[in-house]
Design an enzyme around this catalytic site. Structure first.
Site, mmCIF file in Angstrom:
data_model
loop_
_atom_site.group_PDB
_atom_site.id
_atom_site.type_symbol
_atom_site.label_atom_id
_atom_site.label_comp_id
_atom_site.label_asym_id
_atom_site.label_seq_id
_atom_site.Cartn_x
_atom_site.Cartn_y
_atom_site.Cartn_z
ATOM 1 N N GLU A 136 44.916 6.059 47.323
ATOM 2 C CA GLU A 136 45.569 7.101 48.130
ATOM 3 C C GLU A 136 44.743 8.366 48.315
ATOM 4 O O GLU A 136 45.252 9.474 48.142
ATOM 5 C CB GLU A 136 46.941 7.434 47.520
ATOM 6 C CG GLU A 136 47.842 6.206 47.464
ATOM 7 C CD GLU A 136 49.192 6.464 46.783
ATOM 8 O OE1 GLU A 136 49.489 7.617 46.461
ATOM 9 O OE2 GLU A 136 49.921 5.482 46.572
ATOM 10 N N HIS A 194 54.643 -0.368 51.803
ATOM 11 C CA HIS A 194 56.007 0.079 51.494
ATOM 12 C C HIS A 194 56.680 0.299 52.840
ATOM 13 O O HIS A 194 56.443 1.298 53.506
ATOM 14 C CB HIS A 194 55.972 1.377 50.681
ATOM 15 C CG HIS A 194 55.381 1.191 49.320
ATOM 16 N ND1 HIS A 194 55.974 0.411 48.352
ATOM 17 C CD2 HIS A 194 54.238 1.667 48.765
ATOM 18 C CE1 HIS A 194 55.243 0.416 47.255
ATOM 19 N NE2 HIS A 194 54.174 1.171 47.478
ATOM 20 N N GLU A 245 51.513 -3.723 47.527
ATOM 21 C CA GLU A 245 52.730 -3.148 46.921
ATOM 22 C C GLU A 245 53.931 -3.391 47.826
ATOM 23 O O GLU A 245 54.797 -2.532 47.997
ATOM 24 C CB GLU A 245 52.549 -1.632 46.696
ATOM 25 C CG GLU A 245 51.343 -1.288 45.846
ATOM 26 C CD GLU A 245 51.172 0.199 45.552
ATOM 27 O OE1 GLU A 245 52.133 0.980 45.785
ATOM 28 O OE2 GLU A 245 50.088 0.574 45.096
ATOM 29 N N ASN A 298 42.794 1.413 47.949
ATOM 30 C CA ASN A 298 44.209 1.085 48.143
ATOM 31 C C ASN A 298 44.965 2.290 48.712
ATOM 32 O O ASN A 298 44.789 3.406 48.237
ATOM 33 C CB ASN A 298 44.800 0.715 46.767
ATOM 34 C CG ASN A 298 46.200 0.166 46.832
ATOM 35 O OD1 ASN A 298 46.469 -0.762 47.597
ATOM 36 N ND2 ASN A 298 47.106 0.707 46.025
ATOM 37 N N ASP A 332 57.190 -3.883 49.653
ATOM 38 C CA ASP A 332 58.644 -3.835 49.557
ATOM 39 C C ASP A 332 59.168 -3.358 50.906
ATOM 40 O O ASP A 332 58.466 -2.665 51.640
ATOM 41 C CB ASP A 332 59.171 -2.999 48.370
ATOM 42 C CG ASP A 332 58.591 -1.604 48.257
ATOM 43 O OD1 ASP A 332 58.004 -1.098 49.240
ATOM 44 O OD2 ASP A 332 58.732 -0.990 47.185
HETATM 45 O O1 9MR Z 1 56.517 2.382 41.123
HETATM 46 C C1 9MR Z 1 55.840 3.433 40.491
HETATM 47 C C2 9MR Z 1 56.842 4.358 39.823
HETATM 48 O O2 9MR Z 1 57.452 3.698 38.726
HETATM 49 C C3 9MR Z 1 56.146 5.605 39.347
HETATM 50 O O3 9MR Z 1 57.117 6.525 38.851
HETATM 51 C C4 9MR Z 1 55.366 6.222 40.458
HETATM 52 C C5 9MR Z 1 54.632 7.443 39.969
HETATM 53 O O4 9MR Z 1 53.884 8.028 40.925
HETATM 54 O O5 9MR Z 1 54.434 5.296 40.966
HETATM 55 C C6 9MR Z 1 55.048 4.193 41.527
HETATM 56 O O6 9MR Z 1 54.079 3.316 42.066
HETATM 57 C C7 9MR Z 1 53.299 3.844 43.133
HETATM 58 C C8 9MR Z 1 51.942 3.208 43.043
HETATM 59 O O7 9MR Z 1 51.386 3.424 41.783
HETATM 60 C C9 9MR Z 1 51.015 3.726 44.131
HETATM 61 N N1 9MR Z 1 51.594 3.579 45.424
HETATM 62 C C10 9MR Z 1 52.938 4.093 45.581
HETATM 63 C C11 9MR Z 1 53.866 3.508 44.513
HETATM 64 C C12 9MR Z 1 55.264 3.986 44.714
HETATM 65 O O8 9MR Z 1 55.358 5.371 44.537
#
Ligand code: 9MR
Length: 457
Positions: free
Chosen positions: A169, A247, A274, A211, A276
């Site tokens: 990101e 997402h 990722e 990513n 969903d």
């Molecule tokens: O799903 C993850 C969540 O449990 C965490 O609290 C969060 C913290 O930033 O990160 C979420 O996963 C993220 C991933 O690491 C990177 N892309 C976005 C995902 C959703 O926020």
């Protein structure tokens, strides 16, 4: 839409197979062997269905979920790849500077190994989920901490990770297509390539991915990333794959597949990392379209969904996953499974074969570009063949007293101090006439000031 089933397609190859078998040893074949066996039954799990075309189907999980029987039963039955939803992030793995904690992530990798799953590593460097101590760093101290973090974490899991999200990101949302502001970005625009080079050295066998999200179609952000990947490929920065988080809401861009394909055409693999999709009347069809897009792109290695059951999801209120809170398969599950089962097996991306160059008047030159900071530097060296193809090269660099090489990528170093010979590795020794490649090293102390010499074989 008319979908070819596996039964439809199997007879296309069957007659030839039978004829070859007969020619090879007719006397030994029992009569039943002459009857074509029933067509392959469709695979009944996501992982098995994806494996038919050489792909994986994975899920994000956490080691603390393994004690949840329903979650883990589904995980082990359906998926052949896992990723740590949080446990490999910087705050989890290095809570205090240079103090590492692999408790959860080691459990996750052990679970994968015990169940025949591959592991995606997520994520080595990211502006979010940094430990507090890193959030408070800047400049050289942060750059060095990043390098150390990558070396230690990717080194710890060396040989066990299918693909690493090396950088997560780093591009901004909105129309500019540029980088996101962050403490990492403020260490210098080259932080991403330094991260990739460091990761390559720390785990040479992992695919190294960039990513990001909101890249689910051809838009300003995905184009910014596309331009970075193209630049990296042209300069020999080691990047192997791009992750598209996906997402998704209740729609899907019509150029979703075209976007994957344009990255693949740059010479990198692509992965859905990722996935969903917000629950809605078209959830199943969006899942299906994403799956078919991956299957249609030869360099799409696989799909990972961001959780197992709706109640495991970070978007819990949107019920965005393939299993409901009771562990039941949703319509979206069936649409994904059917899509995986309906395509012609298409093993991903066989490695290109290379033809050795003809012998000739082997010669090369080397030029250096330096990125220095107080107490350290990164040297990027371009090796260019002369007017004949070469089979290999060695670049000799003389380091000032007190300077030491701490990491090398795309080359093998003979030592770390004094005069160091950097030789090609297996994949970058052969260059056509006038062709070039890059390698690099990072060091502590003062950067070399003399021009290196290049010897070709
Ligand atoms: O799903 C993850 C969540 O449990 C965490 O609290 C969060 C913290 O930033 O990160 C979420 O996963 C993220 C991933 O690491 C990177 N892309 C976005 C995902 C959703 O926020």
């Amino acid at each position: 839409m008319i979908r070819r089933s596996r039964t439809d397609r199997t007879p296309r190859v069957r007659p030839r197979t039978v004829l070859l078998t007969l020619a090879a040893g007719v006397a030994l074949i029992a009569p039943t062997a002459l009857v074509a066996p029933a067509a392959n039954a469709a695979a009944t799990t996501l992982g098995a269905a994806a494996a038919q075309s050489g792909r994986y189907f994975g899920a994000a999980t956490s080691s603390f979920m393994f004690s949840n029987t329903q979650h883990t039963t589904i995980l082990n039955r359906e998926f052949n790849s896992i990723v740590a939803e949080n446990e490999m992030k910087w705050d989890a793995t290095e809570p205090q500077q240079n103090v590492f904690n692999f408790t959860g992530s080691d459990r996750l990798v052990a679970h994968a190994r015990a169940n025949g799953m591959s592991v995606r590593g997520h994520a080595l460097v990211w502006h979010a989920q940094q430990p507090g101590w890193a959030q408070n760093l800047s400049g050289t101290a942060l750059r060095n901490a990043m390098i150390n973090h990558i070396n230690r974490v990717a080194g710890h899991f060396r040989g066990q990770i299918h693909s690493w999200d090396v950088v997560n990101e780093a591009f901004a949302d909105g129309g500019g297509g540029g980088r996101r502001d962050s403490n990492l970005q403020r260490t210098g625009n080259d932080w991403i390539e330094v991260a990739f080079r460091t990761a390559r050295t720390a785990d040479p066998n992992a695919k190294l991915c960039y990513n990001d999200y909101n890249t689910d179609g051809i838009n300003a952000k995905s184009t910014g990333i596309y331009n970075m990947v193209r630049d990296f490929k042209s300069r020999g920065v080691p990047i192997d794959c791009v992750g598209f988080q996906s997402h998704l809401g209740t729609g899907l861009a019509s150029d979703y597949q075209a976007n994957l394909q344009r990255f693949a055409d740059l010479g990198v693999d692509v992965q859905i990392t990722e996935l969903d999709v917000a629950q809605g009347s078209n959830q199943a069809s969006i899942y299906e379209r994403v799956t078919r897009a991956c299957l249609a792109v030869a360099r799409c290695n696989g799909i990972t969904v961001w959780g197992v059951r709706d109640n495991d999801s970070w978007r819990r209120g949107e019920n965005p996953l393939l299993f409901d809170a009771n562990g039941n398969k949703k319509p979206a599950y069936n649409s994904v499974l059917n899509a995986l089962n309906s395509v012609t097996p298409n093993p991903t991306n066989p490695p290109p074969t290379t033809t050795p160059p003809p012998p000739g008047n082997a010669a090369c030159t080397a030029s250096v570009s330096l990125n220095t900071w107080n107490g350290g530097f990164v040297a990027t060296i371009r090796v260019t063949a002369g007017n004949a193809a070469i089979r290999g090269w060695t670049v000799r660099v003389t380091l000032p007293g007190g300077t030491a090489v701490t990491g090398t990528w795309n080359a093998q170093a003979s030592g770390s101090t004094g005069t160091v010979n950097f030789s090609n590795v297996s994949y970058n020794g052969q260059l056509g006439a006038g062709g070039s490649t890059e390698f690099g090293f990072q060091g502590t102390g003062t950067a070399p000031s003399t021009t290196p010499t290049c010897t070709a074989t």
